[in-house]
Structures are given as structure tokens and as C-alpha cells.
Design a protein around this motif. Structure first.
Motif, short mmCIF file in Angstrom:
data_model
loop_
_atom_site.label_atom_id
_atom_site.label_comp_id
_atom_site.label_asym_id
_atom_site.label_seq_id
_atom_site.Cartn_x
_atom_site.Cartn_y
_atom_site.Cartn_z
N ARG A 3 0.83 -1.20 0.00
CA ARG A 3 0.00 0.00 0.00
C ARG A 3 0.86 1.25 0.00
O ARG A 3 1.86 1.33 0.71
CB ARG A 3 -0.90 -0.02 1.23
N ARG A 4 0.46 2.26 -0.77
CA ARG A 4 1.20 3.51 -0.86
C ARG A 4 0.23 4.68 -0.76
O ARG A 4 -0.98 4.51 -0.76
CB ARG A 4 2.00 3.59 -2.16
N GLY A 5 0.79 5.89 -0.71
CA GLY A 5 -0.03 7.09 -0.68
C GLY A 5 -0.22 7.62 0.72
O GLY A 5 0.35 7.12 1.69
N PRO A 6 -1.06 8.67 0.85
CA PRO A 6 -1.30 9.29 2.14
C PRO A 6 -1.87 8.34 3.17
O PRO A 6 -1.59 8.44 4.36
CB PRO A 6 -2.28 10.42 1.81
N GLY A 7 -2.72 7.38 2.71
CA GLY A 7 -3.29 6.43 3.65
C GLY A 7 -2.23 5.58 4.32
O GLY A 7 -2.28 5.32 5.52
N ALA A 8 -1.26 5.13 3.53
CA ALA A 8 -0.17 4.33 4.11
C ALA A 8 0.71 5.17 5.01
O ALA A 8 1.19 4.71 6.04
CB ALA A 8 0.66 3.72 2.98
N LEU A 9 0.90 6.45 4.64
CA LEU A 9 1.73 7.33 5.43
C LEU A 9 1.13 7.59 6.80
O LEU A 9 1.83 7.74 7.79
CB LEU A 9 1.93 8.66 4.68
N ALA A 10 -0.21 7.65 6.86
CA ALA A 10 -0.90 7.97 8.10
C ALA A 10 -1.29 6.74 8.91
O ALA A 10 -2.06 6.86 9.86
CB ALA A 10 -2.14 8.80 7.79
N GLU A 11 -0.80 5.59 8.55
CA GLU A 11 -1.11 4.39 9.32
C GLU A 11 -0.49 4.49 10.71
O GLU A 11 0.64 4.93 10.87
CB GLU A 11 -0.56 3.15 8.61
N PRO A 12 -1.24 4.09 11.75
CA PRO A 12 -0.73 4.20 13.12
C PRO A 12 0.59 3.45 13.34
O PRO A 12 1.47 3.93 14.06
CB PRO A 12 -1.85 3.60 13.97
N ARG A 13 0.74 2.28 12.72
CA ARG A 13 1.97 1.51 12.92
C ARG A 13 3.18 2.25 12.37
O ARG A 13 4.24 2.30 13.01
CB ARG A 13 1.85 0.14 12.25
N ARG A 14 3.03 2.81 11.19
CA ARG A 14 4.15 3.54 10.59
C ARG A 14 4.48 4.80 11.37
O ARG A 14 5.65 5.15 11.53
CB ARG A 14 3.83 3.88 9.13
N LEU A 15 3.46 5.47 11.87
CA LEU A 15 3.70 6.65 12.69
C LEU A 15 4.40 6.28 13.99
O LEU A 15 5.30 6.99 14.44
CB LEU A 15 2.37 7.36 12.97
N MET A 16 3.99 5.15 14.57
CA MET A 16 4.63 4.71 15.80
C MET A 16 6.09 4.33 15.55
O MET A 16 6.97 4.63 16.36
CB MET A 16 3.88 3.53 16.40
N ARG A 17 6.37 3.71 14.42
CA ARG A 17 7.75 3.38 14.09
C ARG A 17 8.59 4.63 13.89
O ARG A 17 9.75 4.68 14.31
CB ARG A 17 7.78 2.51 12.82
N GLY A 177 10.12 15.43 9.13
CA GLY A 177 9.32 15.89 8.01
C GLY A 177 8.17 14.95 7.70
O GLY A 177 7.06 15.39 7.36
N ARG A 178 8.42 13.66 7.86
CA ARG A 178 7.35 12.68 7.64
C ARG A 178 6.24 12.83 8.68
O ARG A 178 5.06 12.80 8.35
CB ARG A 178 7.95 11.28 7.68
N CYS A 179 6.63 13.01 9.96
CA CYS A 179 5.64 13.22 11.01
C CYS A 179 4.86 14.51 10.79
O CYS A 179 3.65 14.57 11.05
CB CYS A 179 6.33 13.24 12.38
#
Length: 201
Positions: A3-17, A177-179
Motif C-alpha cells: 500500500r502507498r499514498g497518504p493512507g499508508a503514510l498515516a497508518e498508526p503503525r508507521r507513525l509509531m515506528r 518531516g514525515r511526522c
């Protein structure tokens, strides 16, 4: 999976990582900054406080960037567990944006300090020595014993510690920047946020 795009960027797991990464990198920056101060700048300054401003500024900004990275990482983890809290979104946006700018400034400052050190062959690093026979190259041994520290190791130690610090600061800037982008997506600001809303619908 892919999965890619804003939805993948805003996933809780990725944000926690990203938050965990900022915490680890922030602690690394603090440790390296303390080692640089203890093994290089403390001896360089000496009793005459002859340390040049670029070295002191780079060290201070590195420590501040490490502390702010830890704070941004903690806020990112809190947001990943509380996605509906608007106050946390704005806090993440402000802290991550400030940390992104500070980490970028830290990278530039460390690169400048390393470039000036290489250009001057470390002569600025031995200004705190009380010896009247200072060498042109910091790695050259001083004939007298007036210098209170080992000048032959100051140059190599400074560069060996500055380059990892520069790398850590650059990664901190990217994660911050990602956060910041995630916080904008959650608040519905920017084109990525509109794409995120369409994905949710």
C-alpha cells in the motif's frame, strides 16, 4: 503489503515506528554530542576558552536537536494511539516542524564544522594549547610538553564523531518531516490530506 499514498503514510503503525526511530536517534545524538564535548571541545577550549564559535554552535544545536527529536518521537507515539485528538495533531505538527528545521540546521552546521576543520588541517582545534610552538597540522606532534592535551588525536576524534552526528541529524530531519506531513494529513491540510479523505470515503 504494497500500500502507498497518504493512507499508508498515516497508518498508526508507521507513525509509531517513526516515533520510536526519533527517540532512538535523539538519544544517539545526545550521546555523540556529550562525547564530542568531553573528548574534544573541553580540551580545545582549555583555560583560555579558545574554541571557535562554529564548533560550539554545532555541538549545542546537535544536543538541542537530540532533545527535540525525543520529544517529537513521544508525541508521534501518542498520536498513533489517539488518532482523533486534534490537540495532539497540532502538537505533532509544531514539534516535528521545529525539529525538522533544527535537525537540518544541525546537519549544515556539522558539515560546515567538518569542512573548516579539514580546510585548516585542524589548526583551530589546538588553539587552546598553551604551547608557543603550535604545528600547522593538528596531527603533527608538538615538541614541547606545554600542551595539556594530546593534539595528535583531536583532529581524527572530532571528524570521527562529527560524521555520525551529521548522519543522525539528517535522518532525524527526514523522520520529522514525515511526522509533520502526517499531522497535516490528519488536519486536512494540503493535497495529500484531500487524497487521504477520498481513500477513507
Amino acid at each position: 503489503g504494497g500500500r502507498r499514498g497518504p493512507g499508508a503514510l498515516a497508518e498508526p503503525r508507521r507513525l509509531m515506528r517513526s516515533g520510536l526511530g526519533l527517540i532512538v536517534l535523539g538519544h544517539g545524538s545526545l550521546v555523540l554530542g556529550a562525547i564530542v564535548h568531553g573528548s574534544v571541545l573541553r580540551h580545545v577550549a582549555g583555560a583560555r576558552r579558545a574554541v571557535t564559535p562554529e564548533y560550539a554552535a554545532a555541538n549545542v544545536v546537535s544536543v538541542c536537536s537530540g532533545l527535540l527529536s525525543i520529544a517529537a518521537g513521544i508525541v508521534a507515539i501518542l498520536v498513533s494511539h489517539n488518532l482523533s485528538r486534534a490537540a495532539l495533531h497540532w502538537t505533532l505538527l509544531s514539534v516535528s516542524l521545529l525539529n525538522c528545521l533544527l535537525s537540518t540546521a544541525c546537519s549544515v552546521g556539522l558539515a560546515l564544522a567538518a569542512a573548516l576543520t579539514v580546510h585548516s588541517r585542524g589548526s583551530h582545534l589546538v588553539r587552546g594549547c598553551n604551547s608557543s610552538a603550535l604545528p600547522v597540522d593538528a596531527r603533527a606532534a608538538i615538541a614541547t610538553n606545554d600542551c595539556p592535551f594530546n593534539t595528535t588525536r583531536i583532529y581524527d576524534t572530532a571528524l570521527a564523531l562529527w560524521f555520525p552526528s551529521l548522519l543522525l541529524a539528517a535522518v532525524e530531519a527526514v523522520l520529522s518531516g514525515r511526522c509533520c506531513l502526517v499531522a497535516l494529513v490528519f488536519r486536512g491540510i494540503g493535497p495529500c490530506a484531500r487524497s487521504y479523505v477520498k481513500e477513507q470515503v
